[in-house]
Design a protein around this motif. Structure first.
Motif, PDB file in Angstrom:
ATOM      1  N   ARG A  27     -23.106   5.687  -9.893  1.00  0.00           N
ATOM      2  CA  ARG A  27     -22.793   5.370 -11.285  1.00  0.00           C
ATOM      3  C   ARG A  27     -21.487   4.584 -11.338  1.00  0.00           C
ATOM      4  O   ARG A  27     -20.777   4.507 -10.343  1.00  0.00           O
ATOM      5  CB  ARG A  27     -22.676   6.652 -12.101  1.00  0.00           C
ATOM      6  N   GLU A  29     -17.900   4.513 -13.393  1.00  0.00           N
ATOM      7  CA  GLU A  29     -17.035   5.282 -14.289  1.00  0.00           C
ATOM      8  C   GLU A  29     -15.846   4.416 -14.686  1.00  0.00           C
ATOM      9  O   GLU A  29     -15.394   3.568 -13.918  1.00  0.00           O
ATOM     10  CB  GLU A  29     -16.533   6.556 -13.611  1.00  0.00           C
ATOM     11  N   HIS A  30     -15.352   4.648 -15.888  1.00  0.00           N
ATOM     12  CA  HIS A  30     -14.184   3.936 -16.395  1.00  0.00           C
ATOM     13  C   HIS A  30     -13.004   4.902 -16.399  1.00  0.00           C
ATOM     14  O   HIS A  30     -13.078   5.962 -17.017  1.00  0.00           O
ATOM     15  CB  HIS A  30     -14.449   3.424 -17.815  1.00  0.00           C
ATOM     16  N   ARG A  31     -11.938   4.518 -15.687  1.00  0.00           N
ATOM     17  CA  ARG A  31     -10.730   5.356 -15.622  1.00  0.00           C
ATOM     18  C   ARG A  31      -9.510   4.458 -15.597  1.00  0.00           C
ATOM     19  O   ARG A  31      -9.465   3.499 -14.835  1.00  0.00           O
ATOM     20  CB  ARG A  31     -10.706   6.216 -14.358  1.00  0.00           C
ATOM     21  N   GLU A  35     -12.893  -0.052 -13.695  1.00  0.00           N
ATOM     22  CA  GLU A  35     -14.247   0.434 -13.428  1.00  0.00           C
ATOM     23  C   GLU A  35     -14.336   0.827 -11.967  1.00  0.00           C
ATOM     24  O   GLU A  35     -13.821   0.125 -11.090  1.00  0.00           O
ATOM     25  CB  GLU A  35     -15.285  -0.643 -13.732  1.00  0.00           C
ATOM     26  N   TRP A  36     -15.018   1.936 -11.709  1.00  0.00           N
ATOM     27  CA  TRP A  36     -15.161   2.471 -10.355  1.00  0.00           C
ATOM     28  C   TRP A  36     -16.626   2.787 -10.067  1.00  0.00           C
ATOM     29  O   TRP A  36     -17.303   3.384 -10.883  1.00  0.00           O
ATOM     30  CB  TRP A  36     -14.355   3.763 -10.212  1.00  0.00           C
ATOM     31  N   HIS A  37     -17.097   2.389  -8.901  1.00  0.00           N
ATOM     32  CA  HIS A  37     -18.396   2.835  -8.411  1.00  0.00           C
ATOM     33  C   HIS A  37     -18.185   4.235  -7.844  1.00  0.00           C
ATOM     34  O   HIS A  37     -17.250   4.454  -7.066  1.00  0.00           O
ATOM     35  CB  HIS A  37     -18.926   1.929  -7.300  1.00  0.00           C
ATOM     36  N   VAL A  38     -19.045   5.165  -8.214  1.00  0.00           N
ATOM     37  CA  VAL A  38     -18.962   6.537  -7.725  1.00  0.00           C
ATOM     38  C   VAL A  38     -20.327   6.894  -7.146  1.00  0.00           C
ATOM     39  O   VAL A  38     -21.331   6.888  -7.857  1.00  0.00           O
ATOM     40  CB  VAL A  38     -18.578   7.518  -8.864  1.00  0.00           C
ATOM     41  N   VAL A  68     -15.859   6.478  -3.599  1.00  0.00           N
ATOM     42  CA  VAL A  68     -15.409   5.762  -4.789  1.00  0.00           C
ATOM     43  C   VAL A  68     -14.777   4.440  -4.368  1.00  0.00           C
ATOM     44  O   VAL A  68     -14.012   4.386  -3.395  1.00  0.00           O
ATOM     45  CB  VAL A  68     -14.366   6.616  -5.554  1.00  0.00           C
ATOM     46  N   TRP A  91     -11.446  14.109  -7.644  1.00  0.00           N
ATOM     47  CA  TRP A  91     -11.782  12.904  -8.411  1.00  0.00           C
ATOM     48  C   TRP A  91     -11.749  13.213  -9.901  1.00  0.00           C
ATOM     49  O   TRP A  91     -11.210  12.435 -10.678  1.00  0.00           O
ATOM     50  CB  TRP A  91     -13.146  12.365  -7.984  1.00  0.00           C
ATOM     51  N   ARG A  92     -12.307  14.328 -10.314  1.00  0.00           N
ATOM     52  CA  ARG A  92     -12.293  14.698 -11.740  1.00  0.00           C
ATOM     53  C   ARG A  92     -10.864  14.864 -12.250  1.00  0.00           C
ATOM     54  O   ARG A  92     -10.567  14.529 -13.399  1.00  0.00           O
ATOM     55  CB  ARG A  92     -13.084  15.985 -11.972  1.00  0.00           C
TER      56      ARG A  92
END
Length: 94
Positions: A27, A29-31, A35-38, A68, A91-92
């Motif tokens: 997926r 994710e935006h952080r 944007e990051w591929h996870v 990531v 990561w969370r």
């Protein structure tokens, strides 16, 4: 009335990859404005030690974890070389 079932196309049968299904779905994710591929990695696919950048601890073989890397890198495919392996909790919390 025509059938709504899709027609089967020619070609070889591709077997179901159960290991890939068990790993999870990649997926984006935006952080922190990026944007990051996870990509979840299942226990069977984790074959060596990795250092988690979140806690500095070791992710041993056969421990499920996340890989990531930046999705919006200006370096394109080179960003894959910058992949990092994370504990899911680290990561969370990042």
């Amino acid at each position: 009335m025509p059938s709504r079932r899709p027609r089967r196309r020619g070609g070889e049968h591709v077997p179901l990859d159960v290991d890939r299904l068990l790993q999870g779905v990649a997926r984006v994710e935006h952080r922190a404005g990026a944007e990051w591929h996870v990509q979840p990695i299942g226990a069977r696919s984790a074959v060596k030690d990795y250092a988690c950048p979140g806690c500095g601890g070791t992710i041993p073989p056969q421990m499920p974890h996340l890989v990531v890397w930046r999705a919006d890198s200006i370096f394109g495919d080179r960003a894959i070389e910058d992949r990092r392996h994370w504990h899911p909790g680290c990561w969370r919390a990042s």
